[in-house]
Design an enzyme around this catalytic site. Structure first.
Site, PDB file in Angstrom:
ATOM      1  N   ALA A  10       0.818  -1.210   0.000  1.00 13.37           N
ATOM      2  CA  ALA A  10       0.000   0.000   0.000  1.00 13.37           C
ATOM      3  C   ALA A  10       0.855   1.265   0.000  1.00 13.37           C
ATOM      4  O   ALA A  10       1.922   1.310   0.611  1.00 13.37           O
ATOM      5  CB  ALA A  10      -0.915   0.005   1.226  1.00 13.37           C
ATOM      6  N   TYR A  56      -0.364 -13.703   2.217  1.00 14.07           N
ATOM      7  CA  TYR A  56      -0.531 -13.047   3.512  1.00 14.07           C
ATOM      8  C   TYR A  56      -0.236 -14.024   4.647  1.00 14.07           C
ATOM      9  O   TYR A  56       0.454 -13.690   5.620  1.00 14.07           O
ATOM     10  CB  TYR A  56      -1.961 -12.515   3.655  1.00 14.07           C
ATOM     11  N   LEU A  72      -4.157  -3.265   4.614  1.00 14.62           N
ATOM     12  CA  LEU A  72      -5.153  -3.789   3.685  1.00 14.62           C
ATOM     13  C   LEU A  72      -6.436  -2.961   3.756  1.00 14.62           C
ATOM     14  O   LEU A  72      -6.610  -2.155   4.678  1.00 14.62           O
ATOM     15  CB  LEU A  72      -5.457  -5.249   4.027  1.00 14.62           C
ATOM     16  N   HIS A  77      -9.272  -6.091   7.513  1.00 14.37           N
ATOM     17  CA  HIS A  77      -8.585  -5.798   8.767  1.00 14.37           C
ATOM     18  C   HIS A  77      -8.809  -6.868   9.824  1.00 14.37           C
ATOM     19  O   HIS A  77      -7.865  -7.336  10.456  1.00 14.37           O
ATOM     20  CB  HIS A  77      -9.028  -4.438   9.311  1.00 14.37           C
ATOM     21  N   LYS A  95      -6.597   2.607  10.087  1.00 12.67           N
ATOM     22  CA  LYS A  95      -7.972   3.023  10.334  1.00 12.67           C
ATOM     23  C   LYS A  95      -8.754   2.965   9.042  1.00 12.67           C
ATOM     24  O   LYS A  95      -8.148   2.994   7.971  1.00 12.67           O
ATOM     25  CB  LYS A  95      -8.028   4.423  10.963  1.00 12.67           C
ATOM     26  N   ARG A 164     -12.391   3.488  -1.558  1.00 14.89           N
ATOM     27  CA  ARG A 164     -13.165   4.478  -0.816  1.00 14.89           C
ATOM     28  C   ARG A 164     -14.568   4.647  -1.374  1.00 14.89           C
ATOM     29  O   ARG A 164     -15.410   5.275  -0.747  1.00 14.89           O
ATOM     30  CB  ARG A 164     -12.423   5.815  -0.802  1.00 14.89           C
ATOM     31  N   ASP A 176     -13.729   6.581   5.967  1.00 18.60           N
ATOM     32  CA  ASP A 176     -12.370   6.932   5.588  1.00 18.60           C
ATOM     33  C   ASP A 176     -11.891   8.232   6.227  1.00 18.60           C
ATOM     34  O   ASP A 176     -10.736   8.336   6.635  1.00 18.60           O
ATOM     35  CB  ASP A 176     -12.262   7.041   4.069  1.00 18.60           C
TER      36      ASP A 176
END
Length: 336
Positions: A10, A56, A72, A77, A95, A164, A176
């Protein structure tokens, strides 16, 4: 030495991990896993990471990793954080913590069972700017707080595949962006509010669908009567420069704060009390530097985690309730 494994290739890792590691000692960036081994390999090559995990799960099973940074999408999460904890790893989880309160509770329970540290990456919380605001409030500088106004809005354009703008992945302005002002007011008040009302503007069918909130406003009330108005928006007409503002109105004065998310790029505190007005900024490095420093202090027994635990559960509970009041589903209910 704290050995870090990156869960996800990411872009946020550049800010949250790579940049702080240039300033902090005692860490080693050990390995990365991504959605495919090929993507992980490309990411590792671009960032100078020595080891690539094929999956993962393979990353979590490595014996040479102490801390997992879970970057992720929110929909991933809970599962991968719990897996990491069960493999004996500490976790710094991005978050919003989870998709809903139930997932947050499961994550926190897994952390307790494993005896490992689990923090939510509310990076603003550790910067000297927010520390200064907390000290002003706790010292009674503006008396009893009666009204709080908090907002985080910034242009986030829609594109195909944007997490998002995908409810099943945990998208939406409140998730977000709005999770921040919600956390600001809860942290400052040191207690949990109830949701009085919430409303939102949703996306069109071609830009995320009816469950994606582009703009959300909510009003909360704390037990002492204080009212908090929080807002978030990722509408395309907004500026790419974030509006991260916080106003606290008390019985003896007020505090206006700007720059909470990127204070190293400029911030301001305006303190107004009887017959006095002072405006100043608080120096400091990146919020992510202080966050990773706090992680280090927690893992080495020098500090108690300021995020995660009950705090994370309560933030997710209120996010669920805000969506409910706005007539939308909680993100956990939007899974395919």
């Amino acid at each position: 030495m704290i050995r870090i494994g990156l869960l996800g290739a990411a872009r946020i890792s550049d800010k949250a991990i790579f940049q702080p590691l240039k300033q902090l000692r005692g860490f080693a960036l050990q390995a990365v896993a991504a959605s495919s081994a090929e993507r992980a390999g490309e990411y590792a090559g671009a960032h100078g990471i020595l080891h690539v995990a094929d999956s993962y799960q393979a990353l979590l099973e490595r014996s040479d990793i102490d801390l997992i940074y879970n970057a992720l999408p929110p929909s991933e999460h809970a599962y991968w954080t719990i897996q990491a904890l069960q493999q004996g790893k500490h976790v710094l989880c991005e978050k919003p913590f989870a998709m809903n309160e139930a997932e947050a509770q499961a994550m926190v329970q897994a952390a307790k069972a494993s005896g490992k540290v689990l923090l939510e990456a509310f990076h603003y919380r550790f910067h000297p700017l927010f520390v200064e605001v907390m000290q002003l409030v706790q010292a009674g500088t503006i008396g009893s707080i009666r009204h709080l106004r908090a907002n985080f809005s910034v242009r986030i354009p829609y594109f195909a595949g944007s997490l998002r703008h995908e409810a099943a992945l945990g998208g939406g302005a409140m998730m977000d962006l709005g999770c921040y002002p919600l956390h600001w007011v809860r942290t400052i008040m040191g207690s949990e509010p109830k949701v009085l009302s919430a409303d939102c503007i949703t996306a069109g069918a071609t830009t995320g669908g009816p469950q994606i909130d582009i703009t959300t406003q909510a009003q909360l009330q704390f037990a002492d009567g204080a009212i908090a108005d929080i807002g978030s928006s990722m509408a395309e007409h907004l500026s790419r420069t974030p509006d991260t503002s916080l106003v606290l109105e008390g019985s003896l004065g007020s505090i206006e704060v700007s720059g909470l998310i990127t204070p190293q790029q400029g911030n301001s505190i305006k303190l107004i009390t009887a017959g006095s007005e002072r405006q100043y900024s608080v120096p400091g490095s990146s919020t992510y530097y202080y966050q990773l420093q706090h992680v280090q202090d927690c893992l080495q027994g020098r500090a108690t985690a300021l995020t995660g635990g009950t705090d994370a559960i309560n933030n997710m509970r209120l996010l669920d309730q805000i969506y409910q009041h706005a007539g939308l589903l909680s993100r956990g209910s939007c899974r395919r």
